[in-house]
Design a protein around this motif. Structure first.
Motif, PDB file in Angstrom:
ATOM      1  N   THR A 139      20.049  30.317  43.332  1.00  0.00           N
ATOM      2  CA  THR A 139      20.367  30.481  44.756  1.00  0.00           C
ATOM      3  C   THR A 139      21.533  31.433  44.983  1.00  0.00           C
ATOM      4  N   THR A 140      22.345  31.682  43.956  1.00  0.00           N
ATOM      5  CA  THR A 140      23.500  32.578  44.063  1.00  0.00           C
ATOM      6  C   THR A 140      23.591  33.396  42.785  1.00  0.00           C
ATOM      7  N   ASP A 141      23.736  34.690  42.908  1.00  0.00           N
ATOM      8  CA  ASP A 141      23.947  35.553  41.750  1.00  0.00           C
ATOM      9  C   ASP A 141      25.376  35.325  41.260  1.00  0.00           C
ATOM     10  N   ALA A 142      25.524  34.858  40.034  1.00  0.00           N
ATOM     11  CA  ALA A 142      26.858  34.546  39.490  1.00  0.00           C
ATOM     12  C   ALA A 142      27.788  35.754  39.534  1.00  0.00           C
ATOM     13  N   ARG A 143      27.230  36.944  39.475  1.00  0.00           N
ATOM     14  CA  ARG A 143      28.062  38.143  39.532  1.00  0.00           C
ATOM     15  C   ARG A 143      28.761  38.273  40.880  1.00  0.00           C
ATOM     16  N   SER A 144      28.189  37.694  41.949  1.00  0.00           N
ATOM     17  CA  SER A 144      28.847  37.751  43.255  1.00  0.00           C
ATOM     18  C   SER A 144      30.075  36.845  43.299  1.00  0.00           C
ATOM     19  N   ILE A 145      30.115  35.842  42.434  1.00  0.00           N
ATOM     20  CA  ILE A 145      31.305  34.991  42.310  1.00  0.00           C
ATOM     21  C   ILE A 145      32.374  35.749  41.524  1.00  0.00           C
ATOM     22  N   VAL A 146      31.968  36.369  40.423  1.00  0.00           N
ATOM     23  CA  VAL A 146      32.894  37.212  39.648  1.00  0.00           C
ATOM     24  C   VAL A 146      33.445  38.311  40.546  1.00  0.00           C
ATOM     25  N   ASN A 147      32.580  38.915  41.334  1.00  0.00           N
ATOM     26  CA  ASN A 147      32.979  39.963  42.270  1.00  0.00           C
ATOM     27  C   ASN A 147      34.053  39.445  43.226  1.00  0.00           C
ATOM     28  N   ALA A 148      33.870  38.251  43.762  1.00  0.00           N
ATOM     29  CA  ALA A 148      34.854  37.673  44.687  1.00  0.00           C
ATOM     30  C   ALA A 148      36.202  37.486  44.002  1.00  0.00           C
ATOM     31  N   VAL A 149      36.187  36.996  42.767  1.00  0.00           N
ATOM     32  CA  VAL A 149      37.449  36.794  42.042  1.00  0.00           C
ATOM     33  C   VAL A 149      38.144  38.137  41.824  1.00  0.00           C
ATOM     34  N   LEU A 150      37.398  39.130  41.365  1.00  0.00           N
ATOM     35  CA  LEU A 150      38.002  40.428  41.067  1.00  0.00           C
ATOM     36  C   LEU A 150      38.471  41.164  42.326  1.00  0.00           C
ATOM     37  N   LYS A 151      37.647  41.150  43.371  1.00  0.00           N
ATOM     38  CA  LYS A 151      37.989  41.883  44.591  1.00  0.00           C
ATOM     39  C   LYS A 151      38.929  41.099  45.504  1.00  0.00           C
ATOM     40  N   ASP A 152      38.506  39.892  45.867  1.00  0.00           N
ATOM     41  CA  ASP A 152      39.229  39.143  46.892  1.00  0.00           C
ATOM     42  C   ASP A 152      40.482  38.458  46.366  1.00  0.00           C
ATOM     43  N   HIS A 153      40.460  38.019  45.115  1.00  0.00           N
ATOM     44  CA  HIS A 153      41.649  37.352  44.567  1.00  0.00           C
ATOM     45  C   HIS A 153      42.580  38.331  43.871  1.00  0.00           C
ATOM     46  N   LEU A 154      42.030  39.153  42.982  1.00  0.00           N
ATOM     47  CA  LEU A 154      42.877  40.084  42.221  1.00  0.00           C
ATOM     48  C   LEU A 154      43.102  41.410  42.939  1.00  0.00           C
ATOM     49  N   GLY A 155      42.310  41.686  43.968  1.00  0.00           N
ATOM     50  CA  GLY A 155      42.507  42.894  44.755  1.00  0.00           C
ATOM     51  C   GLY A 155      42.077  44.178  44.083  1.00  0.00           C
ATOM     52  N   LEU A 156      41.092  44.105  43.182  1.00  0.00           N
ATOM     53  CA  LEU A 156      40.622  45.333  42.540  1.00  0.00           C
ATOM     54  C   LEU A 156      39.941  46.229  43.564  1.00  0.00           C
ATOM     55  N   SER A 157      40.159  47.511  43.434  1.00  0.00           N
ATOM     56  CA  SER A 157      39.524  48.496  44.309  1.00  0.00           C
ATOM     57  C   SER A 157      38.062  48.663  43.919  1.00  0.00           C
ATOM     58  N   SER A 158      37.303  49.308  44.766  1.00  0.00           N
ATOM     59  CA  SER A 158      35.893  49.588  44.467  1.00  0.00           C
ATOM     60  C   SER A 158      35.766  50.432  43.206  1.00  0.00           C
ATOM     61  N   GLN A 159      36.688  51.381  43.030  1.00  0.00           N
ATOM     62  CA  GLN A 159      36.657  52.225  41.834  1.00  0.00           C
ATOM     63  C   GLN A 159      36.915  51.392  40.578  1.00  0.00           C
ATOM     64  N   ALA A 160      37.880  50.491  40.629  1.00  0.00           N
ATOM     65  CA  ALA A 160      38.173  49.633  39.487  1.00  0.00           C
ATOM     66  C   ALA A 160      37.010  48.685  39.222  1.00  0.00           C
ATOM     67  N   MET A 163      34.336  50.170  37.180  1.00  0.00           N
ATOM     68  CA  MET A 163      34.663  50.290  35.756  1.00  0.00           C
ATOM     69  C   MET A 163      34.666  48.927  35.070  1.00  0.00           C
ATOM     70  N   VAL A 164      35.223  47.909  35.714  1.00  0.00           N
ATOM     71  CA  VAL A 164      35.385  46.587  35.097  1.00  0.00           C
ATOM     72  C   VAL A 164      34.078  45.814  35.074  1.00  0.00           C
ATOM     73  N   ALA A 165      33.368  45.804  36.182  1.00  0.00           N
ATOM     74  CA  ALA A 165      32.132  45.026  36.300  1.00  0.00           C
ATOM     75  C   ALA A 165      31.077  45.855  37.024  1.00  0.00           C
ATOM     76  N   PRO A 166      30.542  46.863  36.363  1.00  0.00           N
ATOM     77  CA  PRO A 166      29.634  47.775  37.052  1.00  0.00           C
ATOM     78  C   PRO A 166      28.414  47.093  37.664  1.00  0.00           C
ATOM     79  N   SER A 167      27.879  46.072  37.015  1.00  0.00           N
ATOM     80  CA  SER A 167      26.683  45.436  37.565  1.00  0.00           C
ATOM     81  C   SER A 167      26.997  44.542  38.754  1.00  0.00           C
ATOM     82  N   ALA A 168      28.272  44.201  38.962  1.00  0.00           N
ATOM     83  CA  ALA A 168      28.666  43.350  40.086  1.00  0.00           C
ATOM     84  C   ALA A 168      29.288  44.144  41.222  1.00  0.00           C
ATOM     85  N   SER A 169      29.656  45.390  40.969  1.00  0.00           N
ATOM     86  CA  SER A 169      30.444  46.133  41.954  1.00  0.00           C
ATOM     87  C   SER A 169      29.719  46.359  43.274  1.00  0.00           C
ATOM     88  N   GLY A 170      28.409  46.442  43.260  1.00  0.00           N
ATOM     89  CA  GLY A 170      27.674  46.676  44.495  1.00  0.00           C
ATOM     90  C   GLY A 170      27.235  45.412  45.212  1.00  0.00           C
TER      91      GLY A 170
END
Length: 180
Positions: A139-160, A163-170
């Motif tokens: 029901t949920t792609d686990a990569r979207s949870i990883v994406n939330a941690v990296l973007k929303d919690h750690l504040g990684l930019s789209s460019q980062a 590089m860090v999680a290419p399959s989750a970046s989009g």
């Protein structure tokens, strides 16, 4: 200050709590890393799952407790993500284990989490609700949870992210996971 340093360790049950404590101590330092990755083996239980999985989950629980105690000073800013690389089938096989399946679970813990709830849709275990009759429906792609941690919690930019999680970046990050 280091903004991202991943440490990956394949750990035995005996050393997991010590490694979790060490990771929390490193993360607690002002100049320490912002990310630690610990790997606990023993979840791939094709044979005799009951006792083996119970022991492994007990090891995980002791490690999370050790981590939270050692990270007390930074707990309010902390996110712990527990995730598996694959799911398990909903039914036991002939050897008393379970085979690889489609869906799994991800657990978020820590002071930065808006917790106390299930942040997903439970598909159910009834025979007509299982994917292909054997697997919990995804029901949920686990990569979207990883994406939330990296973007929303750690504040990684789209460019980062690319590089860090290419399959989750989009992917759209799961919303509402963190304290505001």
């Amino acid at each position: 200050m280091q903004t991202l340093l991943a440490r990956r360790h394949a750990l035995s049950a005996a050393s997991f709590a010590a490694a979790a404590t060490s990771a929390a101590q490193a993360l607690s330092r002002p100049d320490g890393p912002r990310v630690a990755l610990l790997q606990l083996d023993g979840i791939d239980t094709h044979v005799a799952q009951g006792e083996r999985l119970s022991a492994t989950l007990g090891t995980l629980a002791r490690g999370v407790v050790a981590f939270s105690e050692a990270a007390a000073a930074i707990w309010r800013q902390t996110v712990v993500l527990g995730i598996t690389e694959f799911g398990r089938s909903a039914h036991f096989n002939e050897q008393g284990g379970t085979d690889h399946g489609g869906a799994s679970a991800a657990f978020l813990m820590g002071g930065a989490i808006a917790g106390g709830r299930i942040a997903g849709r439970w598909p159910g275990l009834a025979a007509d609700q299982l994917h292909a009759g054997t697997d919990l429906a995804v029901t949920t792609d686990a990569r979207s949870i990883v994406n939330a941690v990296l973007k929303d919690h750690l504040g990684l930019s789209s460019q980062a992210m690319a590089m860090v999680a290419p399959s989750a970046s989009g992917l759209q990050a799961v919303k509402g996971l963190f304290q505001t």
